[in-house]
Design a protein around this motif. Structure first.
Motif, PDB file in Angstrom:
ATOM      1  N   ALA A 120       3.915  14.165   0.020  1.00  0.00           N
ATOM      2  CA  ALA A 120       3.467  14.727   1.296  1.00  0.00           C
ATOM      3  C   ALA A 120       2.642  15.965   1.004  1.00  0.00           C
ATOM      4  CB  ALA A 120       4.652  15.086   2.183  1.00  0.00           C
ATOM      5  N   LEU A 121       1.526  16.103   1.711  1.00  0.00           N
ATOM      6  CA  LEU A 121       0.689  17.296   1.632  1.00  0.00           C
ATOM      7  C   LEU A 121       1.204  18.302   2.653  1.00  0.00           C
ATOM      8  CD1 LEU A 121      -2.836  15.603   1.614  1.00  0.00           C
ATOM      9  CD2 LEU A 121      -1.439  16.265  -0.370  1.00  0.00           C
ATOM     10  N   LEU A 122       1.430  19.530   2.221  1.00  0.00           N
ATOM     11  CA  LEU A 122       1.991  20.564   3.086  1.00  0.00           C
ATOM     12  C   LEU A 122       0.994  21.649   3.417  1.00  0.00           C
ATOM     13  CD1 LEU A 122       4.322  22.410   4.295  1.00  0.00           C
ATOM     14  CD2 LEU A 122       4.437  23.390   2.006  1.00  0.00           C
ATOM     15  N   CYS A 123       0.958  22.019   4.689  1.00  0.00           N
ATOM     16  CA  CYS A 123       0.295  23.238   5.141  1.00  0.00           C
ATOM     17  C   CYS A 123       1.058  23.737   6.360  1.00  0.00           C
ATOM     18  CB  CYS A 123      -1.179  23.001   5.434  1.00  0.00           C
ATOM     19  SG  CYS A 123      -2.105  24.564   5.506  1.00  0.00           S
ATOM     20  N   PHE A 124       0.557  24.766   7.002  1.00  0.00           N
ATOM     21  CA  PHE A 124       1.258  25.392   8.119  1.00  0.00           C
ATOM     22  C   PHE A 124       1.091  24.643   9.440  1.00  0.00           C
ATOM     23  CE2 PHE A 124       0.873  28.277  11.795  1.00  0.00           C
ATOM     24  CZ  PHE A 124       2.195  28.669  11.890  1.00  0.00           C
ATOM     25  N   GLU A 125      -0.122  24.296   9.793  1.00  0.00           N
ATOM     26  CA  GLU A 125      -0.424  23.805  11.137  1.00  0.00           C
ATOM     27  C   GLU A 125       0.377  22.569  11.516  1.00  0.00           C
ATOM     28  OE1 GLU A 125      -2.722  24.686   8.948  1.00  0.00           O
ATOM     29  OE2 GLU A 125      -3.697  26.390   9.920  1.00  0.00           O
ATOM     30  N   ARG A 126       0.871  22.584  12.735  1.00  0.00           N
ATOM     31  CA  ARG A 126       1.657  21.460  13.255  1.00  0.00           C
ATOM     32  C   ARG A 126       0.817  20.181  13.310  1.00  0.00           C
ATOM     33  NH1 ARG A 126       5.682  22.310  17.451  1.00  0.00           N
ATOM     34  NH2 ARG A 126       4.664  24.324  17.528  1.00  0.00           N
ATOM     35  N   GLU A 127      -0.389  20.292  13.846  1.00  0.00           N
ATOM     36  CA  GLU A 127      -1.259  19.125  14.031  1.00  0.00           C
ATOM     37  C   GLU A 127      -2.211  18.976  12.847  1.00  0.00           C
ATOM     38  OE1 GLU A 127      -0.849  16.970  16.470  1.00  0.00           O
ATOM     39  OE2 GLU A 127       0.737  18.215  17.333  1.00  0.00           O
ATOM     40  N   MET A 172       0.843  -1.175   0.000  1.00  0.00           N
ATOM     41  CA  MET A 172       0.000   0.000   0.000  1.00  0.00           C
ATOM     42  C   MET A 172       0.896   1.248   0.000  1.00  0.00           C
ATOM     43  SD  MET A 172      -2.887   1.321   2.716  1.00  0.00           S
ATOM     44  CE  MET A 172      -3.740  -0.213   2.650  1.00  0.00           C
ATOM     45  N   ARG A 173       0.502   2.216  -0.797  1.00  0.00           N
ATOM     46  CA  ARG A 173       1.256   3.467  -0.870  1.00  0.00           C
ATOM     47  C   ARG A 173       1.036   4.304   0.390  1.00  0.00           C
ATOM     48  NH1 ARG A 173      -1.290   5.124  -6.378  1.00  0.00           N
ATOM     49  NH2 ARG A 173      -2.970   4.337  -5.139  1.00  0.00           N
ATOM     50  N   THR A 174       2.013   5.126   0.686  1.00  0.00           N
ATOM     51  CA  THR A 174       1.912   6.022   1.835  1.00  0.00           C
ATOM     52  C   THR A 174       1.719   7.441   1.340  1.00  0.00           C
ATOM     53  OG1 THR A 174       3.386   4.594   3.113  1.00  0.00           O
ATOM     54  CG2 THR A 174       3.090   6.846   3.914  1.00  0.00           C
ATOM     55  N   LEU A 175       0.792   8.140   1.961  1.00  0.00           N
ATOM     56  CA  LEU A 175       0.569   9.556   1.731  1.00  0.00           C
ATOM     57  C   LEU A 175       0.904  10.270   3.026  1.00  0.00           C
ATOM     58  CD1 LEU A 175      -0.522  11.910  -0.030  1.00  0.00           C
ATOM     59  CD2 LEU A 175      -2.769  11.431   0.991  1.00  0.00           C
ATOM     60  N   PHE A 176       1.894  11.127   2.982  1.00  0.00           N
ATOM     61  CA  PHE A 176       2.317  11.857   4.163  1.00  0.00           C
ATOM     62  C   PHE A 176       1.609  13.206   4.211  1.00  0.00           C
ATOM     63  CE2 PHE A 176       5.808   9.061   3.063  1.00  0.00           C
ATOM     64  CZ  PHE A 176       6.118   8.478   4.278  1.00  0.00           C
ATOM     65  N   THR A 177       1.470  13.734   5.419  1.00  0.00           N
ATOM     66  CA  THR A 177       1.057  15.119   5.587  1.00  0.00           C
ATOM     67  C   THR A 177       2.064  15.756   6.531  1.00  0.00           C
ATOM     68  OG1 THR A 177      -0.375  15.110   7.563  1.00  0.00           O
ATOM     69  CG2 THR A 177      -1.360  14.345   5.479  1.00  0.00           C
ATOM     70  N   ILE A 178       2.297  17.050   6.334  1.00  0.00           N
ATOM     71  CA  ILE A 178       3.271  17.739   7.188  1.00  0.00           C
ATOM     72  C   ILE A 178       2.906  19.209   7.304  1.00  0.00           C
ATOM     73  CG2 ILE A 178       4.861  18.184   5.258  1.00  0.00           C
ATOM     74  CD1 ILE A 178       7.182  17.658   7.331  1.00  0.00           C
ATOM     75  N   GLY A 179       3.119  19.744   8.493  1.00  0.00           N
ATOM     76  CA  GLY A 179       2.988  21.173   8.731  1.00  0.00           C
ATOM     77  C   GLY A 179       4.336  21.709   9.178  1.00  0.00           C
ATOM     78  N   TYR A 180       4.589  22.976   8.896  1.00  0.00           N
ATOM     79  CA  TYR A 180       5.901  23.517   9.252  1.00  0.00           C
ATOM     80  C   TYR A 180       5.870  24.418  10.483  1.00  0.00           C
ATOM     81  CZ  TYR A 180       4.416  27.684   6.582  1.00  0.00           C
ATOM     82  OH  TYR A 180       3.743  28.771   6.095  1.00  0.00           O
ATOM     83  N   GLU A 181       4.736  24.515  11.133  1.00  0.00           N
ATOM     84  CA  GLU A 181       4.617  25.348  12.330  1.00  0.00           C
ATOM     85  C   GLU A 181       5.657  24.929  13.370  1.00  0.00           C
ATOM     86  OE1 GLU A 181       1.169  26.763  15.488  1.00  0.00           O
ATOM     87  OE2 GLU A 181       0.832  24.980  14.273  1.00  0.00           O
TER      88      GLU A 181
END
Length: 144
Positions: free
Chosen positions: A113-120, A1-10
């Motif tokens: 990886a999907l990027l946005c600001f929020e840490r959580e 199964m492929r992995t989709l990451f999410t990350i925030g830079y806060e």
């Protein structure tokens, strides 16, 4: 199964952020901010794209998958339910649908990886986007 990451830079430095992506083996960062600018040095579109390229990571900005201004204001004020409703409406737009198809195609080809600001991720629209992507494709979602 492929992995989709999410990350925030806060709360992260650029080096910490890039290190997390490299450690996870991310090959493509999909920026899902409506406005790919930041007051934090190194996280605006051009600077971030250049820093990623130096580490062999691709960059793709999909503006239609960002939260509209009213949703960002609701999120800053802690009105998560309101932000989620506004973002759900955004995801129904034709532009967001096209961008979602592109994100799915890219995530199917490379570790993304999907990027946005929020840490959580739980309080961020990227979690809603990941859920929408899961409705269409099988991924294991990992929040960095």
């Amino acid at each position: 199964m492929r992995t989709l990451f999410t990350i925030g830079y806060e709360g992260k430095t650029v080096d910490e952020f890039l290190g997390e992506l490299q450690q996870a083996g991310v090959e493509l960062l999909i920026d899902v901010r409506a406005v790919a600018a930041s007051r934090r040095p190194g996280f605006s579109k051009t600077a971030l794209s250049n820093a990623l390229a130096e580490r062999g990571i691709g960059y793709l900005h999909l503006r239609p998958l960002g939260t509209p201004a009213a949703g960002r204001q609701a999120a800053r004020a802690g009105r998560t339910a309101e932000m989620r409703a506004i973002y759900a409406d955004q995801l129904e737009t034709p532009e967001a649908e096209l961008a979602l198809v592109r994100a799915l195609a890219e995530a199917g080809e490379r570790r993304a990886a999907l990027l946005c600001f929020e840490r959580e991720a739980a309080g961020c629209h990227r979690a809603m986007l990941a859920e929408r992507m899961l409705d269409r494709e099988r991924f294991e979602v990992v929040d960095l």
